[in-house]
Structure formats: C-alpha cells, structure tokens
Design an enzyme around this catalytic site. Structure first.
Site, PDB file in Angstrom:
ATOM      1  N   MET A  89       0.827  -1.197   0.000  1.00 32.25           N
ATOM      2  CA  MET A  89       0.000   0.000   0.000  1.00 32.25           C
ATOM      3  C   MET A  89       0.867   1.255   0.000  1.00 32.25           C
ATOM      4  O   MET A  89       1.839   1.358   0.758  1.00 32.25           O
ATOM      5  CB  MET A  89      -0.923   0.009   1.220  1.00 32.25           C
ATOM      6  CG  MET A  89      -2.000  -1.062   1.193  1.00 32.25           C
ATOM      7  SD  MET A  89      -3.172  -0.839  -0.169  1.00 32.25           S
ATOM      8  CE  MET A  89      -3.996   0.672   0.341  1.00 32.25           C
ATOM      9  N   ARG A  93       9.515  -5.409   1.310  1.00 27.90           N
ATOM     10  CA  ARG A  93      10.288  -4.210   1.643  1.00 27.90           C
ATOM     11  C   ARG A  93      11.722  -4.263   1.116  1.00 27.90           C
ATOM     12  O   ARG A  93      12.291  -3.224   0.763  1.00 27.90           O
ATOM     13  CB  ARG A  93      10.283  -4.010   3.160  1.00 27.90           C
ATOM     14  CG  ARG A  93       8.953  -3.503   3.698  1.00 27.90           C
ATOM     15  CD  ARG A  93       8.906  -3.582   5.215  1.00 27.90           C
ATOM     16  NE  ARG A  93       8.833  -4.969   5.676  1.00 27.90           N
ATOM     17  CZ  ARG A  93       9.084  -5.348   6.914  1.00 27.90           C
ATOM     18  NH1 ARG A  93       9.447  -4.448   7.821  1.00 27.90           N
ATOM     19  NH2 ARG A  93       8.975  -6.609   7.269  1.00 27.90           N
ATOM     20  N   GLN A 141      -4.333  -6.922  -7.355  1.00 27.93           N
ATOM     21  CA  GLN A 141      -4.762  -7.462  -6.075  1.00 27.93           C
ATOM     22  C   GLN A 141      -6.025  -6.750  -5.606  1.00 27.93           C
ATOM     23  O   GLN A 141      -6.082  -5.517  -5.559  1.00 27.93           O
ATOM     24  CB  GLN A 141      -3.705  -7.337  -4.981  1.00 27.93           C
ATOM     25  CG  GLN A 141      -4.155  -8.102  -3.724  1.00 27.93           C
ATOM     26  CD  GLN A 141      -3.239  -7.966  -2.534  1.00 27.93           C
ATOM     27  OE1 GLN A 141      -3.086  -6.886  -1.992  1.00 27.93           O
ATOM     28  NE2 GLN A 141      -2.645  -9.081  -2.113  1.00 27.93           N
ATOM     29  N   HIS A 148       2.213 -15.515   3.285  1.00 31.13           N
ATOM     30  CA  HIS A 148       3.047 -14.749   4.214  1.00 31.13           C
ATOM     31  C   HIS A 148       3.211 -15.629   5.449  1.00 31.13           C
ATOM     32  O   HIS A 148       2.248 -15.900   6.161  1.00 31.13           O
ATOM     33  CB  HIS A 148       2.360 -13.425   4.568  1.00 31.13           C
ATOM     34  CG  HIS A 148       3.203 -12.520   5.404  1.00 31.13           C
ATOM     35  ND1 HIS A 148       3.079 -11.154   5.358  1.00 31.13           N
ATOM     36  CD2 HIS A 148       4.180 -12.765   6.306  1.00 31.13           C
ATOM     37  CE1 HIS A 148       3.940 -10.592   6.202  1.00 31.13           C
ATOM     38  NE2 HIS A 148       4.611 -11.558   6.784  1.00 31.13           N
ATOM     39  N   CYS A 163      -3.943  -8.714   4.838  1.00 31.71           N
ATOM     40  CA  CYS A 163      -3.708  -7.397   5.413  1.00 31.71           C
ATOM     41  C   CYS A 163      -4.375  -7.284   6.787  1.00 31.71           C
ATOM     42  O   CYS A 163      -5.570  -7.574   6.921  1.00 31.71           O
ATOM     43  CB  CYS A 163      -4.243  -6.310   4.488  1.00 31.71           C
ATOM     44  SG  CYS A 163      -3.941  -4.636   5.107  1.00 31.71           S
TER      45      CYS A 163
END
Length: 342
Positions: free
Chosen positions: A18, A233, A69, A170, A99
């Site tokens: 995001m 990241r 997504q 994840h 999320c």
C-alpha cells in the site's frame, strides 16, 4: 542449472504494498527485471466499482506480467471487479487475505478472512468461473489464536476445491488486536517450515513464500523448497536487488545496475512529466536505488529536496546522478592512490 528451469513469473514477485507499488514504482521495477511478476497495491472492490477507475487501474504496457490485487469479501462485487481487471489486461487477479489493518478489518476483508475460509472459497469460485486469467490467494498462516497448521491448510484446501491452484503465503500469523500493521510485519514469528510442508504435502499446487526475505541468497534457498518467492520491503528499499533477478532466479538475461535503471526509467519519467505528473511521484520510488553505495546520501537528498519543488524536471535526476558519479569517482581515486602508496 537455472537455465534449464522452465520460465515462470511466479518464481520471483514483488509484493503488493500500500502506497508504494503504484504504477510509477512498477515501471521502475520493470527496468530492473524483465521477468519478475509485479503486483498492484491492494484495491478494494468499492474503489474499483465506484471510484476513479481510470486512475486506479492505469498501468504501462511495459509492466507485464502484472497482477491486480483485490480487497473485498462480497462475491458479486469481487466478480465485477475481477472482470474489469481482466478487461484492462491484468495477467492475474489476486485476493488479499492477509492485510491486518483496522480499516481493512472493518470492511471485512484482508487477514480477518482467515477466520472465514468458506467465504473465501465462495468468492474464489465465483471469480474463477467468471474470468479466464488465473485467480490466486495471498494469505497469512493464521490469525490470533488459530493453529496455523489447521487454518492454513483448511483455507488452501477449500480454495483448491473452488478452482484455485496458486497461493502466496506470508509465513507468519497476523494479530488483529493489539498489534499495528507495521508490528504485524515483524513481531509474529515466521514459520517457513510450515509453508515448505504445505508444498510438500500439496505438490500439485503453486506455493509462493513471503515474509522477512531480505536477499537473493535467501530467495534461492527458499526456491529449493517452494515454487516462488515474493519480496516486499527488501525490493522497495533496495530496488537494485531486482537487477540481479533475471540472471540469478530466472537464468536468463544480464544484470542491470542502478545507473542503467535510471537511464531505462528516464523516457518514462519524461513522458509522465509531459502529461503533468509531478516529478516526486516517480522519484520517491528511486530513493533506494544506490543503497549502500558511495553518493547514496547525496542522491536521496537531491531527489527529496529538489524533486518536490514546483516545476521540478528531469534535471533533478541528472543532478542527483552526477553527485553519485562524482562520489564513486572520488572513491576510486582514493583507492588507486592508496594502492600506489602501498
């Protein structure tokens, strides 16, 4: 050995993030890797169906392969949004089941859907029946007090019955109460072995692992156990890592360094500036390009300070690039002098 691997984009993907993986970011990442699978930021069904669709779904053809997504939990809305995404040319439709933010929870989508695997399967079945492009799931291994080996396998198995064959996992729980979204990226412990087990026990599925992966060495180690790796990241803050992906992960192509990436990105920046896009909208994604290299601080400072000014143009990038080049030349000179003195 990698040259014998059948090309598959899911081997290395860049996570939907995001406020980060917008269209400008994705074009920059594509200059570094021709083969990595790129993802949009999560877009809610409400935003797509009722918002500025042209702005939200716009992308450059160079971004392919690129996945959309979605965030949502209403099957009819997800089908409508998926059909729009397919019509726009996206290569994959992915449902966010990971999320952990409060805003996402209040909308009944994201990680809280780990508690409603039947609903997720219903939504996936509806989308799979409606579109021809692949529909996939990005999930956590569980939430709160769930037992991951139960919650993950149940979600996956129900979605497989709904026609899904590809999952991005994840490899950590999400704590929906008491932890911020940022803390949810670091605090719950990672459980890579559980994801490996999922692949081992469901060998026909495509399993992509995500979470805490910081280097291509780690990526290659994971690829010994699963079908793909999703970088988050690490790829954003140090995008130059993507410049080695085509050679090291896909076994095709040559490395692209940060200087080459800037030159490849330059025509896109010029084109967007001509359309009235603010320079900072693009340069903010370039800040980490020279991470760890001489001149990186000057690069970031010039882009940050000068790039936000009204009327800022390509000359800002040129000035920042000159600062990096100067710093690297100075370093080479110092090393040469030290060597001669020795």
């Amino acid at each position: 050995m990698l040259k014998d691997v059948k090309f598959q984009a899911h081997r290395l993907s860049v996570a939907p993030m995001m406020d980060w993986t917008d269209r400008h970011c994705r074009v920059l990442h594509r200059t570094l890797s021709a083969h990595a699978l790129l993802y949009t930021e999560m877009l809610t069904t409400g935003a797509i169906l009722h918002g500025d669709r042209e702005r939200l779904l716009a992308y450059d053809p160079a971004e392919h392969p690129v996945a959309l997504q979605l965030g949502g939990s209403d099957a009819a809305d997800l089908v409508a949004a998926a059909l729009i995404g397919e019509a726009e040319g996206y290569d994959e439709i992915n449902l966010n089941v990971g999320c952990p933010s409060d805003r996402v929870q209040s909308g009944r989508f994201g990680a809280c859907l780990m508690r409603e695997p039947e609903l997720v399967a219903e939504c996936m079945a509806a989308m799979a029946a409606a579109v021809k492009v692949p529909v996939t799931v990005k999930c956590r291994i569980g939430v709160d007090d769930q037992e991951p080996s139960d919650s993950l396998f149940r979600l996956v198995d129900l979605c497989v019955q709904a026609g899904v064959s590809s999952f991005v996992v994840h490899a950590r729980k999400a704590w929906l109460k008491g932890l911020s979204p940022k803390e949810n990226r670091d605090v719950p412990p990672l459980d890579y072995p559980l994801v490996y087990r999922l692949k081992r026990e469901r060998p026909d599925l495509t399993i992509v692992i995500n979470g805490g992966i910081a280097s291509l060495d780690e990526t290659l180690a994971h690829l010994e156990q699963v079908d793909g790796v999703m970088l988050g990241r690490a790829a954003y803050h140090d995008p130059a890592i993507l410049g080695q992906v085509d050679r090291r992960v896909f076994g095709r192509g040559e490395d692209i360094d940060a200087f080459q990436a800037v030159e490849l990105y330059r025509p896109y920046v010029m084109g967007q500036l001509a359309k009235g896009v603010h320079l900072a909208a693009m340069t903010r994604h370039m800040l980490g390009l020279f991470h760890g290299l001489p001149g990186a601080r000057s690069w970031r400072r010039i882009l940050t300070v000068e790039g936000v000014k009204s009327g800022a143009g390509i000359e800002v990038i040129d000035a920042a690039l000159a600062a990096v080049s100067g710093a690297q030349d100075e370093r080479r000179l110092r090393r040469l002098e030290a060597g001669e003195a020795a």
